[in-house]
Write an enzyme that holds these catalytic residues in place. Sequence first.
Site, PDB file in Angstrom:
ATOM      1  N   ARG A   1       4.917 -15.756 -17.510  1.00 31.52           N
ATOM      2  CA  ARG A   1       5.631 -14.619 -17.810  1.00 31.52           C
ATOM      3  C   ARG A   1       6.633 -14.582 -19.226  1.00 31.52           C
ATOM      4  O   ARG A   1       6.588 -13.729 -19.915  1.00 31.52           O
ATOM      5  CB  ARG A   1       6.559 -14.264 -16.613  1.00 31.52           C
TER       6      ARG A   1
ATOM      7  N   GLU B   1      18.014 -15.513 -22.737  1.00 30.90           N
ATOM      8  CA  GLU B   1      18.305 -13.988 -22.753  1.00 30.90           C
ATOM      9  C   GLU B   1      19.463 -13.642 -22.128  1.00 30.90           C
ATOM     10  O   GLU B   1      19.800 -12.506 -21.647  1.00 30.90           O
ATOM     11  CB  GLU B   1      17.143 -13.281 -21.743  1.00 30.90           C
TER      12      GLU B   1
ATOM     13  N   ASP C   1      26.821 -16.210 -17.064  1.00 31.66           N
ATOM     14  CA  ASP C   1      28.293 -15.893 -17.577  1.00 31.66           C
ATOM     15  C   ASP C   1      28.196 -15.012 -18.882  1.00 31.66           C
ATOM     16  O   ASP C   1      29.333 -14.099 -18.601  1.00 31.66           O
ATOM     17  CB  ASP C   1      29.073 -17.261 -18.464  1.00 31.66           C
TER      18      ASP C   1
ATOM     19  N   GLY D   1      12.538 -15.858 -33.093  1.00 26.98           N
ATOM     20  CA  GLY D   1      13.663 -16.894 -33.408  1.00 26.98           C
ATOM     21  C   GLY D   1      15.073 -16.266 -33.561  1.00 26.98           C
ATOM     22  O   GLY D   1      15.259 -15.628 -34.692  1.00 26.98           O
TER      23      GLY D   1
HETATM   24  P1  TGC Z   1      28.897  -7.086 -30.592  1.00 25.06           P
HETATM   25  O1  TGC Z   1      30.018  -6.762 -31.605  1.00 25.06           O
HETATM   26  O2  TGC Z   1      29.271  -6.950 -29.244  1.00 25.06           O
HETATM   27  O3  TGC Z   1      27.636  -6.351 -30.794  1.00 25.06           O
HETATM   28  C1  TGC Z   1      27.116  -6.554 -32.214  1.00 25.06           C
HETATM   29  C2  TGC Z   1      26.408  -5.060 -32.561  1.00 25.06           C
HETATM   30  O4  TGC Z   1      25.294  -5.126 -31.411  1.00 25.06           O
HETATM   31  C3  TGC Z   1      25.116  -3.942 -30.525  1.00 25.06           C
HETATM   32  N1  TGC Z   1      24.893  -4.348 -29.282  1.00 25.06           N
HETATM   33  C4  TGC Z   1      23.638  -4.229 -28.740  1.00 25.06           C
HETATM   34  N2  TGC Z   1      22.522  -3.392 -29.339  1.00 25.06           N
HETATM   35  C5  TGC Z   1      21.688  -3.399 -28.507  1.00 25.06           C
HETATM   36  N3  TGC Z   1      21.255  -3.936 -27.258  1.00 25.06           N
HETATM   37  C6  TGC Z   1      22.669  -4.500 -26.687  1.00 25.06           C
HETATM   38  N4  TGC Z   1      22.293  -5.352 -25.501  1.00 25.06           N
HETATM   39  C7  TGC Z   1      23.538  -4.802 -27.513  1.00 25.06           C
HETATM   40  N5  TGC Z   1      24.782  -5.579 -27.250  1.00 25.06           N
HETATM   41  C8  TGC Z   1      25.668  -5.106 -28.492  1.00 25.06           C
HETATM   42  C9  TGC Z   1      26.691  -3.700 -30.690  1.00 25.06           C
HETATM   43  O5  TGC Z   1      26.907  -2.304 -30.296  1.00 25.06           O
HETATM   44  C10 TGC Z   1      27.101  -3.696 -32.179  1.00 25.06           C
HETATM   45  O6  TGC Z   1      26.394  -2.771 -33.004  1.00 25.06           O
HETATM   46  P2  TGC Z   1      27.429  -2.345 -34.124  1.00 25.06           P
HETATM   47  O7  TGC Z   1      26.438  -1.137 -34.857  1.00 25.06           O
HETATM   48  O8  TGC Z   1      28.829  -1.841 -34.078  1.00 25.06           O
HETATM   49  O9  TGC Z   1      27.413  -3.541 -35.034  1.00 25.06           O
HETATM   50  O10 TGC Z   1      28.292  -8.710 -30.498  1.00 25.06           O
HETATM   51  P3  TGC Z   1      28.888 -10.019 -30.448  1.00 25.06           P
HETATM   52  O11 TGC Z   1      28.851 -11.009 -31.637  1.00 25.06           O
HETATM   53  O12 TGC Z   1      30.632  -9.692 -29.912  1.00 25.06           O
HETATM   54  O13 TGC Z   1      27.995 -10.590 -29.334  1.00 25.06           O
HETATM   55  C11 TGC Z   1      28.042  -9.899 -28.092  1.00 25.06           C
HETATM   56  C12 TGC Z   1      26.785 -10.742 -27.021  1.00 25.06           C
HETATM   57  C13 TGC Z   1      27.726 -12.084 -26.493  1.00 25.06           C
HETATM   58  C14 TGC Z   1      27.076  -9.893 -25.677  1.00 25.06           C
HETATM   59  C15 TGC Z   1      25.660 -11.000 -27.506  1.00 25.06           C
HETATM   60  O14 TGC Z   1      25.563 -11.538 -28.717  1.00 25.06           O
HETATM   61  C16 TGC Z   1      24.651 -11.713 -26.587  1.00 25.06           C
HETATM   62  O15 TGC Z   1      23.935 -10.933 -25.766  1.00 25.06           O
HETATM   63  N6  TGC Z   1      24.568 -12.953 -26.377  1.00 25.06           N
HETATM   64  C17 TGC Z   1      23.647 -13.873 -25.706  1.00 25.06           C
HETATM   65  C18 TGC Z   1      22.632 -14.217 -26.598  1.00 25.06           C
HETATM   66  C19 TGC Z   1      20.986 -14.091 -26.204  1.00 25.06           C
HETATM   67  O16 TGC Z   1      21.007 -13.260 -25.013  1.00 25.06           O
HETATM   68  N7  TGC Z   1      20.078 -14.635 -26.824  1.00 25.06           N
HETATM   69  C20 TGC Z   1      18.645 -14.552 -26.428  1.00 25.06           C
HETATM   70  C21 TGC Z   1      17.983 -15.101 -27.273  1.00 25.06           C
HETATM   71  S1  TGC Z   1      16.187 -14.833 -27.107  1.00 25.06           S
HETATM   72  C22 TGC Z   1      15.606 -15.319 -25.798  1.00 25.06           C
HETATM   73  O17 TGC Z   1      16.818 -16.209 -25.168  1.00 25.06           O
HETATM   74  C23 TGC Z   1      14.282 -15.594 -25.298  1.00 25.06           C
HETATM   75  S2  TGC Z   1      13.791 -16.345 -23.888  1.00 25.06           S
HETATM   76  C24 TGC Z   1      12.385 -15.780 -24.134  1.00 25.06           C
HETATM   77  C25 TGC Z   1      11.481 -16.206 -22.903  1.00 25.06           C
HETATM   78  O18 TGC Z   1      10.855 -17.086 -22.920  1.00 25.06           O
HETATM   79  O19 TGC Z   1      11.156 -15.080 -21.929  1.00 25.06           O
HETATM   80  P1  FAD Z   2      25.849 -22.051 -25.234  1.00 22.44           P
HETATM   81  O1  FAD Z   2      25.907 -20.772 -26.002  1.00 22.44           O
HETATM   82  O2  FAD Z   2      26.158 -23.437 -25.893  1.00 22.44           O
HETATM   83  O3  FAD Z   2      26.447 -22.037 -24.003  1.00 22.44           O
HETATM   84  C1  FAD Z   2      26.757 -23.149 -23.195  1.00 22.44           C
HETATM   85  C2  FAD Z   2      27.711 -22.853 -22.049  1.00 22.44           C
HETATM   86  O4  FAD Z   2      28.898 -22.128 -22.251  1.00 22.44           O
HETATM   87  C3  FAD Z   2      26.880 -21.701 -21.165  1.00 22.44           C
HETATM   88  O5  FAD Z   2      27.190 -21.864 -19.537  1.00 22.44           O
HETATM   89  C4  FAD Z   2      27.820 -20.276 -21.586  1.00 22.44           C
HETATM   90  O6  FAD Z   2      27.499 -19.345 -20.455  1.00 22.44           O
HETATM   91  C5  FAD Z   2      28.951 -20.826 -21.781  1.00 22.44           C
HETATM   92  N1  FAD Z   2      29.680 -19.778 -22.808  1.00 22.44           N
HETATM   93  C6  FAD Z   2      29.117 -19.489 -24.000  1.00 22.44           C
HETATM   94  N2  FAD Z   2      29.988 -18.663 -24.587  1.00 22.44           N
HETATM   95  C7  FAD Z   2      30.987 -18.220 -23.638  1.00 22.44           C
HETATM   96  C8  FAD Z   2      32.143 -17.119 -23.508  1.00 22.44           C
HETATM   97  N3  FAD Z   2      32.374 -16.504 -24.717  1.00 22.44           N
HETATM   98  N4  FAD Z   2      32.807 -17.024 -22.410  1.00 22.44           N
HETATM   99  C9  FAD Z   2      32.234 -17.967 -21.361  1.00 22.44           C
HETATM  100  N5  FAD Z   2      31.306 -18.989 -21.383  1.00 22.44           N
HETATM  101  C10 FAD Z   2      30.691 -18.981 -22.403  1.00 22.44           C
HETATM  102  N6  FAD Z   2      15.961 -18.309 -27.833  1.00 22.44           N
HETATM  103  C11 FAD Z   2      15.414 -17.609 -28.955  1.00 22.44           C
HETATM  104  O7  FAD Z   2      15.894 -17.088 -29.674  1.00 22.44           O
HETATM  105  N7  FAD Z   2      13.995 -17.346 -28.635  1.00 22.44           N
HETATM  106  C12 FAD Z   2      13.467 -17.719 -27.403  1.00 22.44           C
HETATM  107  O8  FAD Z   2      11.999 -17.519 -27.286  1.00 22.44           O
HETATM  108  C13 FAD Z   2      13.974 -18.514 -26.687  1.00 22.44           C
HETATM  109  N8  FAD Z   2      13.480 -19.080 -25.554  1.00 22.44           N
HETATM  110  C14 FAD Z   2      13.945 -20.158 -24.793  1.00 22.44           C
HETATM  111  C15 FAD Z   2      13.373 -20.852 -23.897  1.00 22.44           C
HETATM  112  C16 FAD Z   2      14.047 -21.723 -23.100  1.00 22.44           C
HETATM  113  C17 FAD Z   2      13.390 -22.609 -22.158  1.00 22.44           C
HETATM  114  C18 FAD Z   2      15.347 -22.112 -23.099  1.00 22.44           C
HETATM  115  C19 FAD Z   2      16.113 -22.785 -22.267  1.00 22.44           C
HETATM  116  C20 FAD Z   2      16.147 -21.358 -23.770  1.00 22.44           C
HETATM  117  C21 FAD Z   2      15.373 -20.371 -24.924  1.00 22.44           C
HETATM  118  N9  FAD Z   2      16.082 -19.788 -25.857  1.00 22.44           N
HETATM  119  C22 FAD Z   2      15.421 -18.956 -26.807  1.00 22.44           C
HETATM  120  C23 FAD Z   2      17.818 -19.873 -26.146  1.00 22.44           C
HETATM  121  C24 FAD Z   2      18.647 -19.297 -24.992  1.00 22.44           C
HETATM  122  O9  FAD Z   2      18.846 -17.913 -25.329  1.00 22.44           O
HETATM  123  C25 FAD Z   2      19.874 -19.955 -25.302  1.00 22.44           C
HETATM  124  O10 FAD Z   2      19.964 -21.038 -24.615  1.00 22.44           O
HETATM  125  C26 FAD Z   2      20.837 -18.954 -24.617  1.00 22.44           C
HETATM  126  O11 FAD Z   2      21.060 -17.818 -25.208  1.00 22.44           O
HETATM  127  C27 FAD Z   2      22.339 -19.929 -24.395  1.00 22.44           C
HETATM  128  O12 FAD Z   2      22.606 -20.544 -25.603  1.00 22.44           O
HETATM  129  P2  FAD Z   2      23.016 -22.084 -25.583  1.00 22.44           P
HETATM  130  O13 FAD Z   2      21.877 -22.883 -24.936  1.00 22.44           O
HETATM  131  O14 FAD Z   2      23.322 -22.597 -27.069  1.00 22.44           O
HETATM  132  O15 FAD Z   2      24.260 -22.139 -24.848  1.00 22.44           O
END
Ligand code: TGC
Ligand code: FAD
Length: 392
Positions: free
Chosen positions: A97, A371, A375, A137
């Site tokens: 998935r 994603e 937390d 990325g």
């Molecule tokens: P913040 O200041 O809140 O927001 C910055 C700008 O982004 C807008 N925004 C969004 N827009 C669309 N969708 C959303 N969900 C949005 N959330 C926020 C926001 O309005 C703002 O816009 P503007 O125009 O005012 O600049 O940003 P922040 O730096 O405080 O961070 C917020 C936080 C922590 C919620 C966010 O950065 C976050 O979601 N962190 C988690 C990171 C994450 O999910 N990484 C995923 C990486 S990809 C992945 O994991 C793929 S796994 C793939 C797989 O194998 O399935």
């Molecule tokens: P960290 O951000 O270092 O977090 C460590 C711990 O601290 C967590 O428990 C978190 O909840 C906690 N924490 C962090 N900030 C706060 C806060 N403000 N308050 C309270 N607690 C906090 N990323 C991509 O871009 N593309 C991909 O395709 C992708 N695929 C992935 C596939 C796998 C198998 C895995 C494991 C990860 C993948 N990721 C990808 C990355 C993924 O999105 C990150 O691992 C995730 O966003 C968390 O980042 P981190 O691992 O650096 O943890």
Amino acid sequence: MKPDLFEAPDYYCLDDLLTDEHKLIRDSARDWVKKSISPIIEEYAQKAEFPNHVIKELADVGAFGPYIPEKYGGPGLDNISYGLIMQEIERGDSGIRSTASVQSSLVMYPIWKYGSEEQKMRFLPRLATGELMGCFGLTEPDHGSNPGGMTTNFKDKGDHFLLNGAKLWISNAPFADIAIVWAKNEEGRIHGLIVEREMEGFTTPETHNKWSLRASSTGELIFTDVKVPKENLLPNKSGLGAPLGCLDSARFGIAWGAIGAAMDCYDTALRYSKERVQFGRPIGGFQLQQKKLAEMITEITKAQLLAWRLGTLKNEGKATSAQISMAKRNNVEMAIKIAREARQILGGMGITGDYSIMRHMMNLESVVTYEGTHDIHLLITGLDITGLNAFK
Ligand code: TGC
Ligand code: FAD
């Protein structure tokens, strides 16, 4: 692995809310998983290898960009269809998935929403058939939950951009033909760039020794003075909201996908509980096992309702990022808890590869983190209901 006898639980008759087209799409994905994923997945997970041969079949069941319009090679389906396909594929394995989620929501979606017409025509049709595979990325070694702090950057060199930096934990990276890379320009503004496999200075080393998502291929993206043509910049959106917008789409799919993993664990445990005899009767007759099973079907039903309602809101263009975030968090946590309980119902057999439960359980440890961690999603809901930002 034992033969796949899966029967989907539908305690609140949710099928009545689906159209005939939804059911057709869902059933064809379900049949495909039974025929093509269940018989091979344990072996691929054990050897930590992505089954490359399923790429074409994933495209055939509509798993790559289900909502992409026909003009760009997609089937133009609605969001509930997308969710149902993710549910069925994750019923087979979260790693498979993941590949479909990344291709659909994190590669095709940004090209469709933020790309130029030329980029859409050049990439989307071939991504829909799986001829091209992509990765996304965003995460970096020092910036996971806080992607806005990224240091990957590009400089304007006149006729091209020069890209430097590194991304970590990237699903599909080791075999992807293209990468959607988020990087800062000289003013510190985040943009998306389409980086192509053959570009000099671009490498994708594989990440080994994972205990989770073993059938998914994960790697790094390393950019050393990569010359990226200017026409590869996604022109129609910049800022952190651009990658986060893609995450909304992917998190929606995960909210559905996790239900698939939970349904598989529940169904396996229910069947086992009726067959396994201890103290002279099936263990399913003992109150403690019934409590586990009753709670599982209750939680699955609640998650199904949440996902279905979110799907209708998304179809109407009304789903908020915070609503999507709640569904991702709730449904993945629900699935992990069910996997752990289901594993116990199978006793020692639950830890073997004869059954899917332990694999789902380990996979879900990644799903709860990627994603946006559990937390982070709690904090997104906290911010939404209080208006107070507890991230920083
Ligand atoms: P913040 O200041 O809140 O927001 C910055 C700008 O982004 C807008 N925004 C969004 N827009 C669309 N969708 C959303 N969900 C949005 N959330 C926020 C926001 O309005 C703002 O816009 P503007 O125009 O005012 O600049 O940003 P922040 O730096 O405080 O961070 C917020 C936080 C922590 C919620 C966010 O950065 C976050 O979601 N962190 C988690 C990171 C994450 O999910 N990484 C995923 C990486 S990809 C992945 O994991 C793929 S796994 C793939 C797989 O194998 O399935
Ligand atoms: P960290 O951000 O270092 O977090 C460590 C711990 O601290 C967590 O428990 C978190 O909840 C906690 N924490 C962090 N900030 C706060 C806060 N403000 N308050 C309270 N607690 C906090 N990323 C991509 O871009 N593309 C991909 O395709 C992708 N695929 C992935 C596939 C796998 C198998 C895995 C494991 C990860 C993948 N990721 C990808 C990355 C993924 O999105 C990150 O691992 C995730 O966003 C968390 O980042 P981190 O691992 O650096 O943890």
